[in-house]
Design a protein around this motif. Sequence first.
Motif, PDB file in Angstrom:
ATOM      1  N   UNK A   1       0.741  -1.256   0.237  1.00 36.46           N
ATOM      2  CA  UNK A   1      -0.113  -0.014   0.079  1.00 36.46           C
ATOM      3  C   UNK A   1       0.895   1.316  -0.009  1.00 36.46           C
ATOM      4  N   UNK A   2       1.764   1.329   0.846  1.00 31.80           N
ATOM      5  CA  UNK A   2       2.709   2.316   0.907  1.00 31.80           C
ATOM      6  C   UNK A   2       3.500   2.600  -0.395  1.00 31.80           C
ATOM      7  N   UNK A   3       3.791   1.563  -1.210  1.00 34.42           N
ATOM      8  CA  UNK A   3       4.387   1.616  -2.362  1.00 34.42           C
ATOM      9  C   UNK A   3       3.558   2.205  -3.537  1.00 34.42           C
ATOM     10  N   UNK A   4       2.396   1.735  -3.412  1.00 37.26           N
ATOM     11  CA  UNK A   4       1.558   2.010  -4.601  1.00 37.26           C
ATOM     12  C   UNK A   4       0.873   3.657  -4.309  1.00 37.26           C
ATOM     13  N   UNK A   5       0.808   4.038  -3.011  1.00 38.82           N
ATOM     14  CA  UNK A   5       0.385   5.467  -2.715  1.00 38.82           C
ATOM     15  C   UNK A   5       1.621   6.120  -3.477  1.00 38.82           C
ATOM     16  N   UNK A   6       2.843   5.688  -3.384  1.00 36.31           N
ATOM     17  CA  UNK A   6       4.088   6.398  -3.908  1.00 36.31           C
ATOM     18  C   UNK A   6       3.939   6.533  -5.430  1.00 36.31           C
ATOM     19  N   UNK A   7       3.350   5.549  -6.168  1.00 34.09           N
ATOM     20  CA  UNK A   7       3.116   5.469  -7.558  1.00 34.09           C
ATOM     21  C   UNK A   7       1.883   6.623  -7.871  1.00 34.09           C
ATOM     22  N   UNK A   8       1.138   6.400  -7.111  1.00 40.70           N
ATOM     23  CA  UNK A   8      -0.021   7.491  -7.066  1.00 40.70           C
ATOM     24  C   UNK A   8       0.186   8.802  -7.048  1.00 40.70           C
ATOM     25  N   UNK A   9       1.259   9.146  -6.003  1.00 42.27           N
ATOM     26  CA  UNK A   9       1.768  10.431  -6.040  1.00 42.27           C
ATOM     27  C   UNK A   9       2.509  10.950  -7.397  1.00 42.27           C
ATOM     28  N   UNK A  10       3.205  10.202  -7.892  1.00 40.93           N
ATOM     29  CA  UNK A  10       3.969  10.341  -9.099  1.00 40.93           C
ATOM     30  C   UNK A  10       3.159  10.649 -10.396  1.00 40.93           C
ATOM     31  N   UNK A  11       2.010   9.842 -10.356  1.00 37.05           N
ATOM     32  CA  UNK A  11       0.995   9.956 -11.477  1.00 37.05           C
ATOM     33  C   UNK A  11       0.136  11.471 -11.096  1.00 37.05           C
ATOM     34  N   UNK A  12       0.001  11.703  -9.927  1.00 38.43           N
ATOM     35  CA  UNK A  12      -0.502  12.955  -9.703  1.00 38.43           C
ATOM     36  C   UNK A  12       0.249  14.121 -10.302  1.00 38.43           C
ATOM     37  N   UNK A  13       1.320  13.925 -10.199  1.00 36.41           N
ATOM     38  CA  UNK A  13       2.436  14.957 -10.522  1.00 36.41           C
ATOM     39  C   UNK A  13       2.462  15.186 -12.255  1.00 36.41           C
ATOM     40  N   UNK A  14       2.081  14.083 -12.756  1.00 35.04           N
ATOM     41  CA  UNK A  14       2.146  14.093 -14.116  1.00 35.04           C
ATOM     42  C   UNK A  14       0.575  14.395 -14.808  1.00 35.04           C
ATOM     43  N   UNK A  15      -0.227  14.821 -13.975  1.00 38.61           N
ATOM     44  CA  UNK A  15      -1.473  15.133 -14.448  1.00 38.61           C
ATOM     45  C   UNK A  15      -1.617  16.693 -14.809  1.00 38.61           C
ATOM     46  N   UNK A  16      -1.786  16.946 -16.261  1.00 39.27           N
ATOM     47  CA  UNK A  16      -1.564  18.392 -16.651  1.00 39.27           C
ATOM     48  C   UNK A  16      -2.754  19.093 -15.976  1.00 39.27           C
ATOM     49  N   UNK A  17      -2.453  20.422 -15.806  1.00 45.84           N
ATOM     50  CA  UNK A  17      -3.483  21.548 -15.112  1.00 45.84           C
ATOM     51  C   UNK A  17      -4.514  22.011 -16.030  1.00 45.84           C
ATOM     52  N   UNK A  18      -4.147  21.673 -17.581  1.00 47.08           N
ATOM     53  CA  UNK A  18      -4.985  22.015 -18.474  1.00 47.08           C
ATOM     54  C   UNK A  18      -6.210  20.986 -18.736  1.00 47.08           C
ATOM     55  N   UNK A  19      -7.414  21.512 -18.264  1.00 44.94           N
ATOM     56  CA  UNK A  19      -8.556  20.438 -18.617  1.00 44.94           C
ATOM     57  C   UNK A  19      -8.643  19.968 -20.033  1.00 44.94           C
ATOM     58  N   UNK A  20      -8.317  20.778 -20.858  1.00 47.98           N
ATOM     59  CA  UNK A  20      -8.445  20.437 -22.262  1.00 47.98           C
ATOM     60  C   UNK A  20      -7.456  19.506 -22.796  1.00 47.98           C
ATOM     61  N   UNK A  21      -6.301  19.323 -22.131  1.00 54.00           N
ATOM     62  CA  UNK A  21      -5.271  18.369 -22.542  1.00 54.00           C
ATOM     63  C   UNK A  21      -5.912  16.923 -22.569  1.00 54.00           C
ATOM     64  N   UNK A  22      -5.714  16.156 -23.611  1.00 54.30           N
ATOM     65  CA  UNK A  22      -6.361  14.984 -23.693  1.00 54.30           C
ATOM     66  C   UNK A  22      -5.703  13.810 -22.684  1.00 54.30           C
ATOM     67  N   UNK A  23      -4.634  14.350 -21.934  1.00 53.03           N
ATOM     68  CA  UNK A  23      -3.854  13.377 -21.065  1.00 53.03           C
ATOM     69  C   UNK A  23      -4.356  13.613 -19.687  1.00 53.03           C
ATOM     70  N   UNK A  24      -4.983  14.866 -19.355  1.00 55.00           N
ATOM     71  CA  UNK A  24      -5.521  15.150 -18.149  1.00 55.00           C
ATOM     72  C   UNK A  24      -6.467  14.115 -17.330  1.00 55.00           C
ATOM     73  N   UNK A  25      -7.654  13.776 -18.125  1.00 56.30           N
ATOM     74  CA  UNK A  25      -8.455  12.946 -17.387  1.00 56.30           C
ATOM     75  C   UNK A  25      -7.934  11.463 -17.621  1.00 56.30           C
ATOM     76  N   UNK A  26      -7.372  11.337 -18.399  1.00 54.98           N
ATOM     77  CA  UNK A  26      -6.923   9.846 -18.629  1.00 54.98           C
ATOM     78  C   UNK A  26      -5.721   9.551 -17.277  1.00 54.98           C
TER      79      UNK A  26
END
Length: 238
Positions: free
Chosen positions: A145-170
């Motif tokens: 669980x600790x490790x996967x929460x770390x993966x989640x943190x990295x993925x959160x940092x990779x989310x674009x701030x632009x809602x129109x970016x096709x990668x944002x919602x994905x």
Amino acid sequence: MEQAFTFDAIAMIAPLTTLDYIAVGFFWVSWWLVGRIIESSQTRHPSTTALMRSYRMDWLRHVITRDPRVFDAMITVSMRDGTAFFASACMIAIGGGLALVGNTEHLTLIAEDLSLDAIPAVVWELKILVILLMVTMAFLNFVWSHRVFGYCSVMMGAIPNDHDDPLALIRAEKAAKLNITAARAFNRGLRSVYFALGGLAWLVGAAPLIIATLMTLYVILRREYWSNTRSILLEPEE
């Protein structure tokens, strides 16, 4: 010599009765079954754990437009701290249990003080090892669980701030799925801790183990299906 060893091993665990085997079987089946029930999403009466999945998904979708994401980072850090705390506690418990396995004389003296039947040291060791196995499973779940929460943190940092970016919602949905996976492992670890505490009753006898298992089931199911927390989550939002 091998046959003699087998007979000696059987003789040493002879104090285990049919009720002991039934109690241990009920203990493990209960642990497995309650987990399957709670984690099931195909039910008319979802558990608290199942209800939280949608909120986790909504949370990570809102991350897209939140800038800065300090609040989200703080939440994730607090989740990782919780898993680290329980993992450390399990490590301490495992160390103490292994030390007790090699020194069962104290348990024998306690049994004599309680006027319990004389039990060979190997039986005490077997009972402790069953409890340690449950604690070990809890430890492995907390670490994952600790490790996967770390993966989640990295993925959160990779989310674009632009809602129109096709990668944002994905990427937001990927982060949410990682968060749900980590939470599932954390809850499995907690359930294993609950059952490990209930398993301590086997040191007294088979009947106490059955009673403790039933009490553990009641505590877990009450918190998942009959708690105030679940009632709050089910309150209408319109």
